[in-house]
Design an enzyme around this catalytic site. Structure first.
Site: not given
Lengths: 473, 521
Positions: B132, B137, B140, B143, B239
Site C-alpha cells: 500500500r 495506488q 490497489d 481499496s 492498517y
C-alpha cells in the site's frame, strides 16, 4: 561628564536596537519596535555629538571641536535627515526594493570613508590589528556599495536582470580578493601616503568585486541579494566599530549582519537552494535549454473578463496569488476593490504569498497593505497550501515560478523541490499574464497547460479594472 | 525456425458460489493484448457481470469453450477469487506446470493453497499483497473493492431498514434522520460514511487509529474518540493492528454505549492476517431498537459482530444482521471494471517483451509476489512503509514526499577549521581590547540570530528597512573621526560619511513607519 556616560548610553542604545528588531518580528509590536529604534538612534547620536565638544575627556581637554567642524557635521546631519525623510515620504511602495538597495549602498560608502579617514588619521602609528580592521572594513564597505548600486540598477531596470556570466567568473572573484590581500600586505609598514594609496587600490578592487558578484545573479534571486546586501552593510558597520573601538557600532553591525544573513537563509530555503548556489550559481540562464526540450503537452485555454467575473461571482472560496507582475502593473489597488466587492457578496477571498514573490522579502505583503487589504486575509505558504483543494477559483496575478507544478512532480526541472503554492489543486485556476513568457527561472510552467487552467492575457492593472467593472454590474 | 509462441493469458469463469465478477473486461483484455500477449477467455466468464462473449470477441479476445481448454492453454491465469476446490478438481491442479496466476490469494489464511501452488512450480502475484504505497495506488485492488463494498453496505442497510435515512418534514409529521454508526474508517468505512451522508443520515464513526479523525470529519461524520491507556490501533502501512484483550473489552463497552442509540451499524474493522475482532457483543445487539440493521463487512473473516452468520442475513433480537460476503459481487459490472483495471496496471509492470519478469528490487512487484517459480516468497522482507492515507474515491490526493537535500557537513567543518587557529592566534597575540570587542561582536551575532528567526514573513520588508536605518549607526563612526580636531581630510571624509548615514537613518525609520501604518486588520 565622565567618559563612562557615553559608554552607558551606547549600551542602552544597543539594547534598544535589539528590542527594536524583536518588536519588528510581530505585527502587534512592530510600530513600537520602530519607535524603540528611533529612540536608540537619537540617544546614540546625541551622546556622540556631545563627544565632539570633548565633554567626555574632562575639563583639561575641553577645547573640543572647533566651530568649523561642528558646523559641517551639524549641517551634514540636518541635510541628510532632510533628504532621507523627504525621499522616504515620497517613495512609491512598488519602488521599495530600489530604495532599500540604495540605502544599503550609503552604509557601504560610509564604511569606506570611515576606513579611509581612520588610516589617514592614524598615519604610521597604526598597529597590526587595527590595520587589518581598516582593510576589512573598506573591503566589505566597497563590496556593499557597488553591489547595492548594481542591485539598484537591476531593480530599476536600468540594466537587464539577466545574470552576466563571464567565463571563469569564480577565478575572477578569487583574483580580485587576492589582489586586495596583496595590496593590503604591501601597504603594511609602508609610509603613510603610500599606504593610503594602497588602501584606495583595495577600495577599487573591492568595488569591482561588488559589481561582478551582483551582476552575475539573476532577477528572480533579487530577494536574496537584497537581504544579503543588508547583511553586508551590517558587517561593514561592525568592521567600522572595530576600527574605532566602538562597541555600539560593533553590536549594531553584528545585529544587522546576522539578521540579514537569516533573511537570506529563509529566502534560500523558500527556493530549496543553498546560499552558495544563489550567490555564485548564476541561476536563471542555464536551465532555459533544459526546459526548451520538454514543452508541456496540452493546449492553452484562453478566457475573457466576462467569463472570469462570472466564475468569481459564483465561487465560494477564492485565493489570489500575487507575483512580481502585480507590482510592475501597480494592480494592487483595483485588486483591493475586487476583493471588497467579492467579500461583500459573501465570497471568501484570501491571498497566498510565497516567500520569494516579488523582488524583496515581504514585498507582496507591503503592496497589499498599501492597497488597504487587511493582513488577516493575507496568508503565508504554509498556512494556506492545504486549502487549495477546497478552493473554487485561484487567481494568479503576475506570478509564475512560485505556482509551477514541476517543482513537485518533475525531477528534471531545475526548480524541483522548491516549495510552491499548489494552485493546481483548486477547481479552477485563472492566470493573469502579459504573455506566455517563462518566469525568471526560465522554466516553462505546465500550470498554464492544465485542464483546469484558463489564461487571461493583458496588462494586470487594466484587466483587474475591467474585471471590477464587470463585477459591479 | 518459428518465432517462439506468444504467451497466452487466460481468464476463466469464477467458480466460487455466487461470485459474479470477472478478472478482465473487454476493454482491459484488449489493453492486455497490447502488451504483446494473446488473450483467451472462457465462454460466459463475463456474463454475470454483463460482459458478453460477443463483446470480448469484438475486442479481439479469443473465446474458448470451457475451463479445461482454457487451463490447458493459458500460461498466465487472471482470476478474482483465490483458487478453490471445484467439481473438476482443485483449480490449482488445473493450472499448467510453471504457469503464472494473478488473483486474490490471502496467503496468511491459505497456507495449504500456497503449498499446492508451490508443487505446481507456479508464479503467483496476489492482488491483495500489492503493497500500500503511493506508487502502487493504481493497482490497489483491495481499496477499489472495499470502496464499492462500503457503498453497497449502506444500500443494503437502507433496503433492510424500515425507515428512510434522511430527515423530512411532511404534513403527517416529522421524519427523523437515521443514526448511522460506522466502525472502522478504512477505505470501506469512509465510502460508507460518504454514502450514508449522501442519503441524509446522521453519521458517527469510530476507529482505533487516531490519525483517521480528520478524514472522518472531512466527510461530515462525527469522530467518536476512544482513548485507552496509551495504545492506539495504528499498525504498519496504515492498517489497524491487533490489540490486547483488555483493550478489546474496553472497546466493546465503548461501542455498546453508542450501539444503543444507533439505527444502523456498519462494521468494517479488519486487522490484516487474523480473524476479525468481535467488537459488537450480543449484549450490544440486544440493546438496539427493534428494526435496526447491522451490516458486517468483516463477515468473511468471521465478522465484527458476535451474532453474524457469514454469507446470510439473519434476524436476532429484532435486529437484522447482514453478513453478506459478496457485496462487491453484487455490483459485478463496476467491481469487475475496477478490479480488471488494477490487474492491467500490475501486468504492465511485470510483463516485459511478452514474458513475466519479476524485478525483486521493485517493492511493488516484490510485495505482490507470493510464489516465484515454485518457491514461496511470501511474506516479503520488511520494508518501511509510509502510513499513507487510503485513497478516498477519485478525489483522493497524495502528497509527493519532498526530498530533503542532505546537509553537507563540510562547510561546518571548514568553518571550525578556520575559526580555531584564528582564535588561537587571537589568544596568543591579540590585545585585550581587541578580544573584548571580539566578545561583544560574537555575542551580538548570536543575539541577532535568535531575535530574528521568528519574524513573520509579512514583516520582512519593514524589518529590512529598520535594520537599514539601524545600520546607519555608522554615522557615529563619522562623528568620532571629527572629534576634537579642525577641518582636515579626515574630518571631511567623516562629514560625508555622516551625511550619507543620516540619509539612511531618517529614510529607513520614516519609510518603516509609513509601511507599518499601512498594515491593518
Amino acid at each position: 561628564m565622565p567618559p563612562t556616560v557615553a559608554t552607558v548610553v551606547y549600551l542602552v542604545a544597543g539594547l534598544l536596537f535589539i528590542l527594536s528588531l524583536r518588536g519588528l518580528s510581530e505585527q502587534a509590536s512592530a510600530q513600537k519596535g520602530n519607535w524603540l529604534g528611533i529612540i536608540g538612534m537619537v540617544l546614540a547620536v546625541a551622546v556622540s555629538v556631545a563627544g565632539l565638544f570633548g565633554f567626555e575627556r574632562g575639563e583639561a581637554e575641553a577645547a573640543g571641536a572647533t566651530t568649523n567642524v561642528l558646523a559641517v557635521y551639524g549641517g551634514a546631519i540636518a541635510l541628510g535627515a532632510l533628504i532621507g525623510g523627504f525621499v522616504a515620504a515620497r517613495v512609491q511602495m512598488t519602488a521599495m526594493p530600489e530604495l532599500v538597495a540604495v540605502l544599503h549602498s550609503f552604509v557601504g560608502v560610509a564604511a569606506v570613508l570611515v576606513g579611509l579617514g581612520t588610516l589617514q588619521e592614524a598615519g604610521a602609528h597604526i598597529d597590526l590589528a587595527h590595520y587589518v580592521e581598516v582593510q576589512l572594513g573598506v573591503l566589505v564597505g566597497a563590496v556593499t556599495f557597488t553591489g547595492s548600486v548594481v542591485a539598484f540598477a537591476k531593480l530599476r531596470g536600468t540594466i537587464g536582470s539577466r545574470p552576466l556570466l563571464l567565463p571563469g567568473r569564480h577565478v575572477l572573484n578569487l583574483a580580485l580578493v587576492g589582489g586586495c590581500l596583496a595590496l593590503a600586505i604591501l601597504g603594511w609598514g609602508a609610509p603613510p601616503d603610500r599606504s593610503f594609496s594602497y588602501l584606495l587600490g583595495v577600495t577599487g578592487l573591492a568595488s569591482l568585486l561588488g559589481v561582478h558578484l551582483v551582476w552575475a545573479i539573476g532577477g528572480g534571486d533579487m530577494p536574496v541579494v537584497v537581504s544579503l546586501l543588508n547583511s553586508y552593510s551590517g558587517w561593514a558597520a561592525a568592521a567600522a566599530g572595530f576600527m574605532l573601538s566602538n562597541d555600539l557600532l560593533i553590536i549594531t553591525g553584528a545585529l544587522v549582519g546576522s539578521s540579514g544573513a537569516i533573511l537570506s537563509a529563509i529566502m534560500c530555503r523558500a527556493m530549496n537552494r543553498s546560499i552558495w548556489n544563489v550567490v555564485f550559481g548564476g541561476f536563471g540562464a542555464e536551465p532555459a535549454k533544459a526546459s526548451a526540450t520538454q514543452a508541456p503537452a496540452g493546449k492553452v485555454r484562453e478566457t475573457n473578463v466576462a467569463e472570469t467575473a462570472e466564475l468569481l461571482r459564483t465561487a465560494r472560496n477564492v485565493i489570489i496569488i500575487p507575483g512580481y507582475g502585480m507590482a510592475v502593473a501597480q494592480a494592487q489597488h483595483p485588486i483591493r476593490e475586487v476583493t471588497d466587492v467579492l467579500r461583500k457578496k459573501g465570497v471568501n477571498v484570501r491571498f497566498a504569498i510565497h516567500p520569494v514573490a516579488g523582488r524583496l522579502p515581504g514585498h507582496m505583503n507591503v503592496l497589499l497593505a498599501e492597497a488597504g487589504i487587511s493582513y488577516d486575509l493575507v496568508k503565508e505558504l504554509d498556512e494556506i497550501n492545504d486549502d487549495f483543494s477546497d478552493t473554487d477559483v485561484v487567481v494568479v496575478i503576475g506570478a509564475n515560478d512560485i505556482v509551477n507544478p514541476s517543482a513537485v512532480d518533475d525531477r528534471a526541472s531545475p526548480i524541483y523541490g522548491m516549495p510552491v503554492l499548489e494552485a493546481w489543486k483548486a477547481a479552477r485556476v485563472v492566470m493573469l499574464k502579459r504573455s506566455m513568457a517563462a518566469g525568471y527561472a526560465g522554466v516553462e510552467n505546465p500550470l498554464c497547460y492544465r485542464e483546469n487552467t484558463v489564461m487571461l492575457f493583458g496588462d494586470a492593472k487594466k484587466t483587474v479594472q475591467s474585471l471590477l467593472a464587470a463585477l459591479q454590474v | 525456425m518459428d518465432a517462439p509462441p506468444r504467451l497466452k493469458v487466460g481468464i476463466p469463469k469464477e467458480t466460487f458460489p455466487g461470485e459474479r465478477r470477472v478478472a478482465a473486461t473487454p476493454t482491459t483484455a484488449a489493453r492486455i493484448a497490447k502488451l504483446g500477449v494473446d488473450v483467451i477467455i472462457e465462454s460466459g466468464a463475463g456474463e454475470a457481470a454483463s460482459f458478453l462473449d460477443g463483446a470480448y470477441a469484438e475486442a479481439g479476445t479469443a473465446i474458448v469453450a470451457d475451463a479445461a481448454a482454457l487451463y490447458a492453454a493459458a500460461d498466465l491465469v487472471l482470476k478474482v477469487r483465490a483458487p478453490i476446490e471445484t467439481d473438476h478438481g482443485h483449480e490449482v491442479d488445473r493450472l499448467k506446470e510453471g504457469a503464472t496466476l494473478v488473483s486474490f490469494v490471502w496467503p496468511a489464511q491459505n497456507r495449504e493453497l500456497l503449498e499446492r501452488l508451490q508443487a505446481k512450480k507456479a508464479t503467483v502475484l496476489g492482488m491483495d499483497a500489492v503493497p500500500r504505497i503511493t506508487r502502487a495506488q493504481r493497482m490497489d485492488a483491495l481499496s477499489a473493492t472495499a470502496n464499492l463494498a462500503g457503498y453497497r453496505a449502506v444500500i443494503e442497510a437502507a433496503a433492510h431498514f424500515g425507515r428512510p435515512f434522511g430527515a423530512q418534514t411532511t404534513a403527517a409529521g416529522r421524519i427523523k434522520p437515521a443514526r448511522v454508526l460506522i466502525i472502522g474508517a478504512g477505505v470501506a468505512g469512509l465510502a460508507a460514511i460518504a454514502a450514508a451522508r449522501a442519503l441524509g443520515a446522521v453519521v458517527s464513526a469510530f476507529d482505533t487509529r487516531p490519525t483517521v479523525r480528520e478524514q472522518i470529519q472531512s466527510l461530515g461524520a462525527t469522530f467518536l474518540q476512544f482513548e485507552w491507556k496509551n495504545e492506539t490501533g495504528e499498525g504498519e502501512g496504515g492498517y489497524a493492528r491487533q490489540m490486547s484483550d483488555a483493550y478489546l473489552e474496553a472497546e466493546q463497552t465503548f461501542i455498546a454505549q453508542y450501539a444503543k442509540q444507533s439505527d444502523i451499524i456498519i462494521t468494517t474493522a479488519l486487522v490484516p492476517g487474523i480473524p476479525a475482532p468481535k467488537l459488537i457483543t450480543s449484549g450490544a445487539v440486544v440493546s438496539m431498537a427493534r428494526g435496526s440493521v447491522i451490516v458486517d463487512l468483516a463477515a468473511e473473516q468471521g465478522g465484527n459482530c458476535a451474532l453474524t452468520e457469514p454469507g446470510s442475513a439473519v434476524e436476532k433480537f429484532g435486529v437484522k444482521i447482514l453478513g453478506f460476503t459478496d457485496l462487491p459481487s453484487r455490483m459485478a459490472p463496476q467491481a469487475s471494471e475496477l478490479y480488471a483495471a488494477t490487474v492491467v496496471q500490475l501486468l504492465e509492470l511485470v510483463l516485459k517483451d511478452g514474458k513475466v519478469t519479476i524485478d525483486y528490487d521493485d517493492e511493488v512487484q516484490r510485495g505482490a509476489l507470493i510464489v516465484h517459480e515454485g518457491k514461496i516468497t511470501w511474506p516479503p522482507p520488511k520494508l518501511a512503509i509510509r502510513a499513507g492515507a487510503p485513497a478516498v474515491g477519485p478525489t483522493g490526493t497524495h502528497k509527493t514526499a519532498k526530498e530533503e537535500k542532505p546537509v553537507s557537513p563540510w562547510p561546518m567543518r571548514i568553518g571550525v577549521a578556520l575559526a580555531l587557529p584564528l582564535l588561537v592566534i587571537l589568544g596568543l597575540f591579540g590585545s585585550p581590547s581587541l578580544l573584548e570587542h571580539m566578545t561583544v561582536f560574537l555575542l551580538a551575532c548570536v543575539v541577532g540570530w535568535h531575535v530574528i528567526w521568528n519574524v513573520t514573513p509579512a514583516l520582512h520588508t519593514p524589518l529590512m528597512s529598520v535594520t537599514n536605518a539601524v545600520s546607519g549607526i555608522i554615522l557615529i563612526g563619522g562623528l568620532l573621526l571629527g572629534r576634537g580636531r579642525d577641518l582636515t581630510v579626515t574630518t571631511i571624509l567623516g562629514a560625508v560619511a555622516v551625511l550619507l548615514a543620516s540619509i539612511n537613518v531618517a529614510g529607513g525609520f520614516r519609510v518603516t513607519a509609513r509601511m507599518l501604518k499601512m498594515f491593518r486588520h
